[in-house]
Write a protein that holds these residues in place. Sequence first.
Motif, PDB file in Angstrom:
ATOM      1  N   LEU A 165     -38.446 -36.659  -5.448  1.00 17.74           N
ATOM      2  CA  LEU A 165     -37.384 -36.799  -4.450  1.00 17.74           C
ATOM      3  C   LEU A 165     -37.952 -36.605  -3.047  1.00 17.74           C
ATOM      4  O   LEU A 165     -37.571 -37.317  -2.111  1.00 17.74           O
ATOM      5  CB  LEU A 165     -36.269 -35.783  -4.727  1.00 17.74           C
ATOM      6  CG  LEU A 165     -35.036 -35.868  -3.821  1.00 17.74           C
ATOM      7  CD1 LEU A 165     -34.389 -37.248  -3.918  1.00 17.74           C
ATOM      8  CD2 LEU A 165     -34.026 -34.790  -4.186  1.00 17.74           C
ATOM      9  N   GLY A 166     -38.883 -35.656  -2.910  1.00 19.12           N
ATOM     10  CA  GLY A 166     -39.544 -35.474  -1.621  1.00 19.12           C
ATOM     11  C   GLY A 166     -40.337 -36.714  -1.220  1.00 19.12           C
ATOM     12  O   GLY A 166     -40.331 -37.114  -0.042  1.00 19.12           O
ATOM     13  N   GLN A 167     -41.018 -37.338  -2.190  1.00 18.68           N
ATOM     14  CA  GLN A 167     -41.743 -38.572  -1.920  1.00 18.68           C
ATOM     15  C   GLN A 167     -40.790 -39.677  -1.471  1.00 18.68           C
ATOM     16  O   GLN A 167     -41.093 -40.441  -0.545  1.00 18.68           O
ATOM     17  CB  GLN A 167     -42.484 -39.029  -3.180  1.00 18.68           C
ATOM     18  CG  GLN A 167     -43.543 -38.056  -3.678  1.00 18.68           C
ATOM     19  CD  GLN A 167     -44.852 -38.189  -2.917  1.00 18.68           C
ATOM     20  OE1 GLN A 167     -45.392 -39.273  -2.794  1.00 18.68           O
ATOM     21  NE2 GLN A 167     -45.335 -37.087  -2.403  1.00 18.68           N
ATOM     22  N   ALA A 168     -39.641 -39.762  -2.140  1.00 16.59           N
ATOM     23  CA  ALA A 168     -38.665 -40.797  -1.784  1.00 16.59           C
ATOM     24  C   ALA A 168     -38.077 -40.550  -0.397  1.00 16.59           C
ATOM     25  O   ALA A 168     -37.907 -41.495   0.392  1.00 16.59           O
ATOM     26  CB  ALA A 168     -37.557 -40.840  -2.843  1.00 16.59           C
ATOM     27  N   LEU A 169     -37.763 -39.297  -0.085  1.00 15.63           N
ATOM     28  CA  LEU A 169     -37.207 -38.988   1.231  1.00 15.63           C
ATOM     29  C   LEU A 169     -38.211 -39.258   2.346  1.00 15.63           C
ATOM     30  O   LEU A 169     -37.831 -39.598   3.476  1.00 15.63           O
ATOM     31  CB  LEU A 169     -36.755 -37.521   1.273  1.00 15.63           C
ATOM     32  CG  LEU A 169     -35.562 -37.162   0.378  1.00 15.63           C
ATOM     33  CD1 LEU A 169     -35.289 -35.666   0.418  1.00 15.63           C
ATOM     34  CD2 LEU A 169     -34.311 -37.945   0.797  1.00 15.63           C
TER      35      LEU A 169
ATOM     36  N   GLN B 134     -33.800 -41.926 -15.831  1.00 11.36           N
ATOM     37  CA  GLN B 134     -34.360 -40.578 -15.765  1.00 11.36           C
ATOM     38  C   GLN B 134     -33.238 -39.564 -15.543  1.00 11.36           C
ATOM     39  O   GLN B 134     -32.373 -39.754 -14.684  1.00 11.36           O
ATOM     40  CB  GLN B 134     -35.376 -40.487 -14.619  1.00 11.36           C
ATOM     41  CG  GLN B 134     -36.173 -39.195 -14.590  1.00 11.36           C
ATOM     42  CD  GLN B 134     -37.380 -39.242 -15.503  1.00 11.36           C
ATOM     43  OE1 GLN B 134     -37.358 -39.893 -16.524  1.00 11.36           O
ATOM     44  NE2 GLN B 134     -38.427 -38.560 -15.122  1.00 11.36           N
ATOM     45  N   ALA B 135     -33.237 -38.488 -16.327  1.00 14.88           N
ATOM     46  CA  ALA B 135     -32.176 -37.478 -16.230  1.00 14.88           C
ATOM     47  C   ALA B 135     -32.452 -36.564 -15.042  1.00 14.88           C
ATOM     48  O   ALA B 135     -32.898 -35.431 -15.201  1.00 14.88           O
ATOM     49  CB  ALA B 135     -32.086 -36.676 -17.528  1.00 14.88           C
ATOM     50  N   ILE B 136     -32.210 -37.063 -13.854  1.00 13.37           N
ATOM     51  CA  ILE B 136     -32.469 -36.298 -12.629  1.00 13.37           C
ATOM     52  C   ILE B 136     -31.180 -35.603 -12.196  1.00 13.37           C
ATOM     53  O   ILE B 136     -30.172 -36.263 -11.943  1.00 13.37           O
ATOM     54  CB  ILE B 136     -32.971 -37.208 -11.488  1.00 13.37           C
ATOM     55  CG1 ILE B 136     -34.249 -37.939 -11.900  1.00 13.37           C
ATOM     56  CG2 ILE B 136     -33.206 -36.407 -10.225  1.00 13.37           C
ATOM     57  CD1 ILE B 136     -34.751 -38.930 -10.871  1.00 13.37           C
ATOM     58  N   ALA B 137     -31.209 -34.290 -12.106  1.00 15.76           N
ATOM     59  CA  ALA B 137     -30.094 -33.535 -11.544  1.00 15.76           C
ATOM     60  C   ALA B 137     -30.358 -33.405 -10.045  1.00 15.76           C
ATOM     61  O   ALA B 137     -31.106 -32.531  -9.593  1.00 15.76           O
ATOM     62  CB  ALA B 137     -29.984 -32.158 -12.200  1.00 15.76           C
ATOM     63  N   PHE B 138     -29.780 -34.290  -9.255  1.00 14.95           N
ATOM     64  CA  PHE B 138     -30.141 -34.399  -7.846  1.00 14.95           C
ATOM     65  C   PHE B 138     -29.884 -33.128  -7.040  1.00 14.95           C
ATOM     66  O   PHE B 138     -30.721 -32.757  -6.211  1.00 14.95           O
ATOM     67  CB  PHE B 138     -29.428 -35.596  -7.216  1.00 14.95           C
ATOM     68  CG  PHE B 138     -30.076 -36.912  -7.551  1.00 14.95           C
ATOM     69  CD1 PHE B 138     -31.117 -37.394  -6.791  1.00 14.95           C
ATOM     70  CD2 PHE B 138     -29.649 -37.650  -8.646  1.00 14.95           C
ATOM     71  CE1 PHE B 138     -31.728 -38.607  -7.107  1.00 14.95           C
ATOM     72  CE2 PHE B 138     -30.247 -38.853  -8.977  1.00 14.95           C
ATOM     73  CZ  PHE B 138     -31.295 -39.334  -8.195  1.00 14.95           C
TER      74      PHE B 138
END
Length: 818
Positions: A59-63, A86-90
């Motif tokens: 998520l840090g890479q995406a941001l 992917q089971a990502i709990a944002f």
Amino acid sequence: MRFRGAGGLRNHIHCLIILPLVIILMTWPVFGQIFKGDEFWLHSTYYDKWQKIWDAWHLGQALAGESALYYTEAMFHPSGASLAFQAIAFPHALLLLALQQVIPLDSAFNLLYLLMLGANAFCAYLLLHRLLRDKWIALFGAVVVGVHPWFTDTATEPDLILIGTLPLTLYFFHRAVLEERRFFAALAGVCAGLTAFIGMYTFVFILMTAGIYCLWLGASRWRQPRFWLSLALFLGLSASISLVRLAPILADAAILEEGLAFHLRAADSNDLFDYLALTPNPITSGFLHSALGASEDRFFEDAYLGYLNLFLLACALSRRPLWRKLAPWLLTFLVFALLSLGDFLTVNGVDYEGVALPRRVLTAWFPALFGSIGAARYYLIGMLIPLAVLSCYGLMALLRGRPPRLRVACVLLATLFIAFEYYAPPQGAYLAQETTRHLAWLRAEDEAPVKVINLPQRIDFAIYYLHLQSLSDYPSAFGYVNRNRQSALGYVDSSYLLRHWYKDRALHCLPQSEAAYIASLEGLLADGFTHIVVHHWRWPDAPSLHSFGNAPAAYDDGYVSVYRLRDLNQSCQPQLDLPQLSRFARSPLALPGPRSSILSVHSRHRIDHENLGYLNSLFSDWHRFVHASAETGAAEIEDLTRESQIIALLVDEGDAEGADVDGLIPSERFQRCRRERHDDGAVIELHIRREFSCALISSDGGLRIEYENGARLENVIAEASDSQLDLQFFWSDVPDEAHSTSIQIVDAAGERALAVDQALDHASLIHQRVDIASFGPGDYQVNLIVYDFHSLRSVAGRISATGERFQRELTIMTLTRD
């Protein structure tokens, strides 16, 4: 307004104090570990924790604009992988990313775990207080939800345990209908929609629970336009918000099909005793096992209800005036309780597959929905809130009319008792700092950029590699995605080396494999891979670790070894000096299979433990490799003969030291089918189970088929009598994924007369009998189809002898009925 808000907060101070205290005590030592900085310790022993850490890193890479949100090229590099399923709990990923900027990663992970339990409990308290108008009884219900053993012992993944939006959605929806305020309907829709960014299971269970609750409310309000407006607003907002999360899944038809089919599998069941026993409880476990007559080896942890809750539920049902209020919660509880038992009834380890339960029916009717729910026990998520509501109504009925102080004392006592029943101390997982010390050495390497291949390949290690990637940023050939593993494995499957390492098989640069080995190695180098990291500390005897016999390690600290990929060609091995093994490796008899094994006999002075380990890895494609010597126990050979269908006996007659070779393989179980004798004294014999024909493995003209999924069919024997078609198959390799075969018999007009399906089990030999007694006169064609069990897609193949390809069916025989 400010005073009223402060006063309202003071009115619930008991909850703000007691709930955190109960959570801390029930999950100890998690809270204490937050403040320890001298070791890396996580509250969860389940390997999914590494994926959740990677999610925050990604998520840090995406941001930062360095990666797409639902796609990554960092793992399964360079092809990349879809993260749509992917089971990502944002919320968890975002908070973990923020917290680890100020506190250590493990402390942040453990703190978020406690905060999630607190969020669940406080949201449940809000709903219960609204329903009951009793702050102390609502506290009891919040504890029932907040510290259930599902959260403290079994499932600690954020996408499974962060269920606070479920009671929060019901709270807002309840107020929206009863107070006729569309503002609360909008809040309910927002809560439900945002849940799609936390966990898909909880999102589905919110809709199911809200549907049942809506039916109950609508029974008396269906003529009111405001009710329908509130419902439309709730559904519209929840659908609109959740669609943002669902859009990446729906956009790719292939990804969608693979993801939905991932959990379609054989019938699944949950033991009824899971409701009644909690094995991890160190105090009550022995008593409950004894009282229930449960066997000592049975482990129950998934769905414990608590005897106090069951007693209070009975108390609630005994009060007739409460029935109308209990109706939606009782129905919801029963629906999820039945679904959580699975497809058929299981009681104390005994399966009653003939007793079909609702989940089996719903999975057959709506496979895309109910078939995609990974395990029956996940339905417990939907049980907890109605269980807490029913328990609270029962407690309220018991305490009705009692003095206030006595009521408070009884609630606290009930809270203490349910905590006692629920107690399942978390085990925690410690990771030695030495296991990641190699990353500092890699950063100092002259190679730039570094791209790594981690070994050995097992599922929990594949997820552990995600943690290493979050620490290093190095692209990796391996990784883990939740539901789209096969589409992500395209690059791995295309590489001779990676394909074998993924299955934890050793590879050696021997004469018979040198060309493929070198070509694959050069391909990896051309794609930029620089290092292979071997992790000794977890599985020191893993077969894939033997792949680097003569290659020099560039780094070795006892925990981890690192090899430069360009040095790997130095591991090419000379010819084996054991004649029967070298002969066998090049022999047409060397056809490994899922239940094919090797039994070798030669003297001790020709082989030591190091060589034996090497030979085990050399023949890692085979089911087992046993060297018969003075040290070999009879039990080991007995296990080999019991588990195997084909045994290759390798003997060096001049070196066997009088061993009773003929007695090693029991003749009552096996028959000798093929024998090769060589001038140097090497003897190779092939033995097969007596229920199969020697023609399966002795015919040089066998029908050899290579399927695109990696399966290899070496031979088929088909014989027909008046009443029966007898088929025998010899598979030298089968895919890891679930596949099935279908025998389809068609008549002269091309109409299907019969179809018989069977799972392609991990066995070398399969015997199948088909009843054809009812067939009328005429010509028939017998076809074989191999298909993926989940997607039902047929698998194409190629006939080895002719190179002829076929897309679906392969004709294995024709028969004529007079």
